[in-house]
Design a protein around this motif. Structure first.
Motif, short mmCIF file in Angstrom:
data_model
loop_
_atom_site.label_atom_id
_atom_site.label_comp_id
_atom_site.label_asym_id
_atom_site.label_seq_id
_atom_site.Cartn_x
_atom_site.Cartn_y
_atom_site.Cartn_z
N LYS A 10 63.38 24.56 36.42
CA LYS A 10 63.38 23.29 37.16
C LYS A 10 64.81 22.77 37.29
N HIS A 92 55.11 24.76 44.22
CA HIS A 92 54.97 24.17 42.89
C HIS A 92 54.45 22.74 43.04
N GLU A 163 48.24 26.52 38.14
CA GLU A 163 48.87 25.52 37.28
C GLU A 163 48.17 24.18 37.44
N ALA A 167 48.32 19.74 33.20
CA ALA A 167 48.74 20.56 32.04
C ALA A 167 50.24 20.83 32.07
N ILE A 168 50.90 20.47 33.16
CA ILE A 168 52.33 20.79 33.29
C ILE A 168 53.16 19.77 32.52
N GLY A 169 53.89 20.27 31.54
CA GLY A 169 54.81 19.42 30.78
C GLY A 169 54.14 18.41 29.88
N GLY A 207 51.25 25.98 32.67
CA GLY A 207 50.91 24.64 32.20
C GLY A 207 50.91 24.62 30.69
N SER A 208 52.05 24.21 30.12
CA SER A 208 52.20 24.07 28.66
C SER A 208 51.93 25.37 27.91
N LEU A 227 53.53 31.42 34.11
CA LEU A 227 54.65 30.68 34.67
C LEU A 227 54.94 29.58 33.65
N VAL A 228 56.15 29.61 33.12
CA VAL A 228 56.49 28.78 31.97
C VAL A 228 57.61 27.83 32.33
N GLY A 229 57.41 26.55 32.09
CA GLY A 229 58.46 25.58 32.35
C GLY A 229 59.29 25.33 31.11
N GLY A 230 58.96 24.26 30.38
CA GLY A 230 59.76 23.82 29.24
C GLY A 230 60.12 24.92 28.26
C1 PEP Z 1 55.68 24.57 35.38
O1 PEP Z 1 56.18 23.56 35.80
O2 PEP Z 1 55.58 25.57 36.12
C2 PEP Z 1 55.19 24.59 34.01
C3 PEP Z 1 54.24 25.41 33.72
O3 PEP Z 1 55.76 23.70 33.11
P1 PEP Z 1 55.45 23.60 31.53
O4 PEP Z 1 55.40 25.00 30.98
O5 PEP Z 1 56.62 22.84 30.97
O6 PEP Z 1 54.15 22.90 31.38
#
Ligand code: PEP
Length: 248
Positions: A10, A92, A163, A167-169, A207-208, A227-230
């Motif tokens: 991000k 996204h 996603e 559940a995101i972040g 999502g987390s 797909l992984v954010g944080g």
């Molecule tokens: C994302 O934004 O694609 C995502 C999955 O974020 P997070 O892993 O931080 O929930």
């Protein structure tokens, strides 16, 4: 099917954080899954250099629907490809929400990305209100219907990321049964649309996803990666997720 661990940084990271990509590669030079990082556009060039002749692939987080033109501040699929990217995320939920992107626009971006020779990672997912109203599958169906190319026969180049927006972040995730239900639904929908090649298309959950829940999520049928954010920002966390996926 080789699974895919994709990290989405991000709007995080300056050149100081390129060390995380180096550390990831040092710890996982030959991962048991495909490994992708999507840093902000400013870091793509630097990360491509670090990843040269390695197992790490680099992607963009978005692209414009046009190949080029008068679109100040935007980036094209061709530019991402030229910078050394192999993938791009489109649709996204943060783009859909913050920039009002419609599924029709996401489809146009996906087609431009594929034309430029990039793998398109198309994101779909319901909001919390939609889930509570029992609309999850209807929303996913509508987003798939509108966001994907009409025809596509190369399973390698089209990836779907489920996603759930809520559940995101947030540290919250659907139950494994809920993940299984949506991924099964997406698989069936893709097969109806694209035929047999869709059996080989990769479906990511996002999502987390964290080191602590990755193994359970990856054991769910039709989950072909994440797909992984944080948790992708730190090499140690993302590396643990890569290792968990490599075992499936
Ligand atoms: C994302 O934004 O694609 C995502 C999955 O974020 P997070 O892993 O931080 O929930």
């Amino acid at each position: 099917m080789r699974k895919l661990a994709a990290g989405n940084w991000k709007m995080n990271g300056t050149s100081a954080e390129l060390g995380e990509a180096r550390a990831l590669l040092t710890a996982h030079p030959t991962p048991g899954c495909d490994m992708l990082l999507c840093p902000p556009a400013t870091l793509i060039g630097g990360m491509v250099q670090i990843a040269e002749r390695s197992a790490l692939m680099i992607g963009g987080q978005d692209c414009h629907a046009a190949q080029n033109g008068a679109h100040t501040g935007d980036i094209s699929a061709l530019m991402l490809k030229d910078a050394g990217a192999s993938h791009v995320i489109v649709g996204h939920s943060e783009r859909r929400a913050d920039h009002g992107e419609s599924s029709a626009l996401v489809r146009a971006k996906a087609i431009t990305a594929l034309t430029a020779g990039l793998v398109a990672i198309v994101c779909v997912g319901e909001t919390e209100a939609q889930r509570n109203a029992g609309e999850t599958l209807a929303v996913i169906a509508m987003q798939l219907e509108g966001s994907l190319p009409l025809a596509h026969d190369n399973p390698e180049s089209l990836v779907i990321a489920y996603e759930p927006v809520w559940a995101i972040g947030t540290g919250r995730t659907p139950t494994l049964a809920e993940v299984a239900e949506v991924h099964r639904f997406i698989r069936d929908t893709l097969i109806r649309r694209f035929g047999d090649p869709a059996r080989q298309m990769r479906l990511l959950y996002g999502g987390s996803v964290k080191p602590g829940n990755a193994a359970d999520i990856f054991a769910v049928p039709n989950v072909d990666g994440a797909l992984v954010g944080g948790a992708s920002l730190k090499a140690s966390d993302f590396g643990a997720i890569v290792a968990a996926l490599g075992h499936h």
